[in-house]
Design an enzyme around this catalytic site. Sequence first.
Site, short mmCIF file in Angstrom:
data_model
loop_
_atom_site.label_atom_id
_atom_site.label_comp_id
_atom_site.label_asym_id
_atom_site.label_seq_id
_atom_site.Cartn_x
_atom_site.Cartn_y
_atom_site.Cartn_z
N ARG A 1 10.74 8.19 -0.28
CA ARG A 1 10.01 9.01 0.26
C ARG A 1 9.62 9.20 1.66
O ARG A 1 9.26 8.07 2.12
CB ARG A 1 8.53 9.20 -0.42
CG ARG A 1 7.74 10.36 -0.75
CD ARG A 1 6.70 10.25 -1.65
NE ARG A 1 5.49 9.11 -1.14
CZ ARG A 1 4.23 9.49 -1.38
NH1 ARG A 1 3.96 10.42 -2.31
NH2 ARG A 1 3.36 8.57 -0.87
N THR B 1 7.12 13.56 5.95
CA THR B 1 7.29 14.90 4.89
C THR B 1 6.79 14.79 3.46
O THR B 1 6.64 15.59 2.76
CB THR B 1 8.58 15.26 5.06
OG1 THR B 1 9.36 14.60 4.30
CG2 THR B 1 9.19 15.31 6.60
N ASP C 1 6.16 -2.19 -2.28
CA ASP C 1 5.50 -3.18 -1.56
C ASP C 1 5.10 -4.26 -2.21
O ASP C 1 5.08 -5.53 -1.72
CB ASP C 1 4.86 -2.55 -0.36
CG ASP C 1 5.43 -1.75 0.70
OD1 ASP C 1 6.80 -2.17 1.05
OD2 ASP C 1 4.93 -1.08 1.49
N ASP D 1 1.03 1.04 -2.63
CA ASP D 1 2.57 1.06 -2.62
C ASP D 1 3.28 0.12 -3.52
O ASP D 1 3.27 -1.03 -3.44
CB ASP D 1 2.95 1.07 -1.31
CG ASP D 1 4.43 1.40 -1.02
OD1 ASP D 1 5.31 0.86 -1.89
OD2 ASP D 1 4.70 2.21 -0.32
C1 PRP Z 1 7.43 5.46 -4.54
C2 PRP Z 1 7.58 5.39 -5.74
C3 PRP Z 1 8.19 6.86 -6.23
C4 PRP Z 1 7.74 7.48 -5.45
C5 PRP Z 1 6.62 8.56 -5.82
O1 PRP Z 1 8.75 5.09 -3.88
O2 PRP Z 1 8.38 4.09 -6.49
O3 PRP Z 1 9.64 6.70 -6.38
O4 PRP Z 1 7.26 6.69 -4.14
O5 PRP Z 1 6.32 9.32 -4.83
P1 PRP Z 1 6.55 10.95 -5.24
O6 PRP Z 1 6.19 11.29 -6.48
O7 PRP Z 1 5.52 11.46 -4.05
O8 PRP Z 1 7.79 11.16 -4.85
P2 PRP Z 1 8.81 4.80 -2.23
O9 PRP Z 1 9.31 6.05 -1.77
O10 PRP Z 1 7.75 4.21 -1.73
O11 PRP Z 1 10.13 3.98 -2.10
P3 PRP Z 1 10.35 2.33 -2.66
O12 PRP Z 1 10.25 2.44 -4.14
O13 PRP Z 1 11.59 2.12 -2.27
O14 PRP Z 1 9.16 1.43 -2.07
N1 URA Z 2 4.23 5.68 -4.08
C1 URA Z 2 3.70 4.55 -4.24
O1 URA Z 2 4.12 3.37 -4.32
N2 URA Z 2 2.41 4.56 -4.48
C2 URA Z 2 1.51 5.66 -4.39
O2 URA Z 2 0.44 5.84 -4.56
C3 URA Z 2 2.30 6.96 -4.44
C4 URA Z 2 3.57 6.76 -4.14
#
Ligand code: PRP
Ligand code: URA
Length: 211
Positions: free
Chosen positions: A106, A110, A205, A202
């Site tokens: 994400r 944006t 993380d 997150d």
């Molecule tokens: C997080 C999570 C989802 C997304 C959710 O991933 O694991 O994939 O955010 O958010 P959304 O519904 O608003 O799209 P992130 O982008 O943090 O990537 P990561 O899993 O690599 O940490």
């Molecule tokens: N992605 C995450 O990992 N946590 C949130 O709360 C939203 C998006």
Amino acid sequence: MSDLKINVINHPLIQHKLTLMRKETTGTKDFRELLEEISMLMAYEITRDFPLKEIEIKTPVTTCKSKVLTGKKVGVVPILRAGLGMLNGVVNMIPAARVGHVGMYRDPETLKPVEYYCKLPSDVSERTLIVVDPMLATGGSSAAALSLLKAKGAKSIILMCLVVAPEGVRVVNEEHPDVPIYTASVDECLNEHGYIVPGLGDAGDRIFGTL
Ligand code: PRP
Ligand code: URA
């Protein structure tokens, strides 16, 4: 809330473990283990209606009819990166499943999803895919991953998340009404940074210790 099409798994073990995951004092090792345990329990629940057929077998004592899974084979598709935290739990329950990967992050400015990887089993159209991602926030990442899988031929998909925001459920319901969503919790809302409230922070993380 009543407009949401969502299946909440209220099993006491799942709810207890989710509470531990939410706490900010829970470290990476425990967070990862709890997510794997919850994923195993959720997989058990979402496969409850999978079809069975009877086959004839021979036990050490006699022959008898006994039940085995039938119907479509399963594929598990974690959305990278955080979805990896749910993969082993599901595969432990369904060891014959093939595994595909969709890379989606994400954009922090944006909040729009950016695709960076896709590798799927070749017979994706013949499998029931269980797409796993712990967080469904705006819904952008999951909705984009589901569109990508459909474009690659997927016809039967289940989305399994740990925590969802109502906003994200609405997006997926609207764009993918054919995809049932399972979760351990529908949280309150999103904050101004697109994080789920109360959520757990997150997920990626916390799983990988990259805070
Ligand atoms: C997080 C999570 C989802 C997304 C959710 O991933 O694991 O994939 O955010 O958010 P959304 O519904 O608003 O799209 P992130 O982008 O943090 O990537 P990561 O899993 O690599 O940490
Ligand atoms: N992605 C995450 O990992 N946590 C949130 O709360 C939203 C998006």
